[in-house]
Design an enzyme around this catalytic site. Sequence first.
Site, PDB file in Angstrom:
ATOM      1  N   ASP A  48       0.829  -1.207   0.000  1.00  0.00           N
ATOM      2  CA  ASP A  48       0.000   0.000   0.000  1.00  0.00           C
ATOM      3  C   ASP A  48       0.861   1.254   0.000  1.00  0.00           C
ATOM      4  O   ASP A  48       0.637   2.175   0.779  1.00  0.00           O
ATOM      5  CB  ASP A  48      -0.947  -0.010   1.210  1.00  0.00           C
ATOM      6  CG  ASP A  48      -1.824  -1.257   1.233  1.00  0.00           C
ATOM      7  OD1 ASP A  48      -1.273  -2.368   1.392  1.00  0.00           O
ATOM      8  OD2 ASP A  48      -3.042  -1.137   1.074  1.00  0.00           O
TER       9      ASP A  48
ATOM     10  N   HIS B 183     -11.615  -2.536   6.889  1.00  0.00           N
ATOM     11  CA  HIS B 183     -11.611  -3.749   6.066  1.00  0.00           C
ATOM     12  C   HIS B 183     -11.795  -4.998   6.914  1.00  0.00           C
ATOM     13  O   HIS B 183     -11.329  -6.071   6.569  1.00  0.00           O
ATOM     14  CB  HIS B 183     -10.307  -3.854   5.267  1.00  0.00           C
ATOM     15  CG  HIS B 183     -10.018  -2.643   4.446  1.00  0.00           C
ATOM     16  ND1 HIS B 183     -10.915  -2.140   3.548  1.00  0.00           N
ATOM     17  CD2 HIS B 183      -8.939  -1.818   4.399  1.00  0.00           C
ATOM     18  CE1 HIS B 183     -10.394  -1.063   2.961  1.00  0.00           C
ATOM     19  NE2 HIS B 183      -9.207  -0.841   3.464  1.00  0.00           N
TER      20      HIS B 183
END
Length: 464
Positions: free
Chosen positions: A162, A323
């Site tokens: 990420d 998430h």
Amino acid sequence: MGVVEGLLALALVLNVVVVSNGGKSSLFIRKTKKTVDMPLGSDVFSVPRGYNAPQQVHITQGDLVGRGMIVSWVTMDEPGSSAVRYWRGKNGKKKTAEGKMVTYRFFNYSSGFIHHATIRNLEYNTKYYYEVGLGNTTRQFWFVTPPEIGPDVPYTFGLIGDLGQSFDSNITLSHYELSPKKGETVLFVGDLSYADNYPNHDNVRWDTWGRFTERSVAYQPWIWTAGNHEIDFAPEIGETEPFKPFSHRYHVPYEASQSTSPFWYSIKRASAHIIVLSSYSAYGKYTPQYTWLEQELPKVNRSETPWLIVLMHSPWYNSYNYHYMEGETMRVMYEAWFVKYKVDVVFAGHVHAYERSERVSNIAYNIINGHCIPVKDQSAPVYITIGDGGNLEGLATNMTQPQPAYSAFREASFGHAIFDIRNRTHAHYSWNRNQDGAAVEADYIWFFNRFWYPVDDSTVYVSH
Ligand SMILES: *[C@@H]1O[C@H](CO)[C@@H](O)[C@H](O)[C@H]1NC(C)=O
Ligand SMILES: *[C@@H]1O[C@H](CO)[C@@H](O)[C@H](O)[C@H]1NC(C)=O
Ligand SMILES: *[C@@H]1O[C@H](CO)[C@@H](O)[C@H](O)[C@H]1NC(C)=O
Ligand SMILES: *[C@@H]1O[C@H](CO)[C@@H](O)[C@H](O)[C@H]1NC(C)=O
Ligand SMILES: *[C@@H]1O[C@H](CO)[C@@H](O)[C@H](O)[C@H]1NC(C)=O
Ligand SMILES: *[C@@H]1O[C@H](CO)[C@@H](O)[C@H](O)[C@H]1NC(C)=O
């Protein structure tokens, strides 16, 4: 208080840890400044000088066993040559590998000329120089091939996820480069450029990301995993081909492992067998990914490659309020295999924070028996979330409370990790947080190989 005591007290405050029925939740006090992208004019995005000069140069393993390299780059003025010239050492005989050129359009963006050339039959453990841009402005780079595959071959992998292209991303990459551990290959767990956060997924931010990361990925392979920011699915602007920019720009050697898709594949490198999975491709029973993984796992030969590492984007064990449980359906499909085949470690990204699990499994549940809680399991992998590369979306700071028992250590800081394989039984793992010096290990453990030395390695957890 003297200076020394003062520093010690400060250190204690900064490293305060909340211990619950689970592991440790570090309350390390991090900077609260907003995470912002580096502006387009930043030094890291500068365009190389010269007519049609190759830019965004990047390499990745180009075959199953580490004797191939895919070299990719972009030219902007005209197509130019897709060939790469390469030679051994300083004065080796020059050879040429022909490549292919692709372009794509995304809404109103037209890509440059994207070249991919695969060099094959390289010698192991050898420094190669290579040159791209033949016929126009050439640029020269180098890489070192891995040692020949073998059970006791030491090798050092970096872990980054990420990443994006913020000022924090630049610190993460700088720390990786400055790490005394000297990572030789990056295992990248998905979400590269975050171009899709810009209007119309402004693909110019794919180009800037390619220029930003070139300083590392032109010299050592990064092994790619697809994340949700690679999907670029935007029907509102007529873009309905998932993964279009990513799959044009980043090639992987998926066919070498009999995969039919670039989003799941495997490679062998030194003493590791690395399986890359796609959280964003179908993974249910009878799907191509399922069938491939089912056939792949029995092929892993721990006498050849003792270390079995899996990369995916969406974590199966994640105790942040971001998430949460997104990886659950894939876990249900594949976790029993990971335990059966004794996967050593699973690295994932997605959550913009750091977390390391105990060795746990949750495979006993069958809807009616009530066994739905993860239990300690010495055949299970350790799950590590390393989605803390520093992208513009900022840190995930909100954790579920209390910390679940499966979670050994978690901290909301940007950073990267190193998986340092020493031999068939031992690997040293460490996590660096960006606010420390590049040499500081904020979390570290010894991994004992699940095939060769399957003793309880949670007893050697020494995190702080
Ligand atoms: C693409 O469209 C956007 C929005 O209409 C505009 O701002 C941008 O300048 C356009 N880019 C190109 C390369 O035409
Ligand atoms: C750039 O390189 C290509 C491929 O070698 C060649 O065909 C072309 O003439 C070169 N362009 C210029 C302006 O030199
Ligand atoms: C990024 O990091 C590099 C290496 O530490 C540094 O030279 C460069 O100035 C940084 N750029 C930005 C925009 O922070
Ligand atoms: C596994 O690897 C070892 C070492 O390279 C080799 O001797 C053995 O034949 C392999 N086993 C299989 C089933 O291929
Ligand atoms: C953290 O997440 C939980 C669950 O989504 C939510 O109820 C809570 O308000 C959040 N806390 C903060 C400080 O945002
Ligand atoms: C493997 O590496 C570990 C850690 O460096 C070391 O303690 C151990 O003795 C090594 N094993 C062998 C067989 O060399």
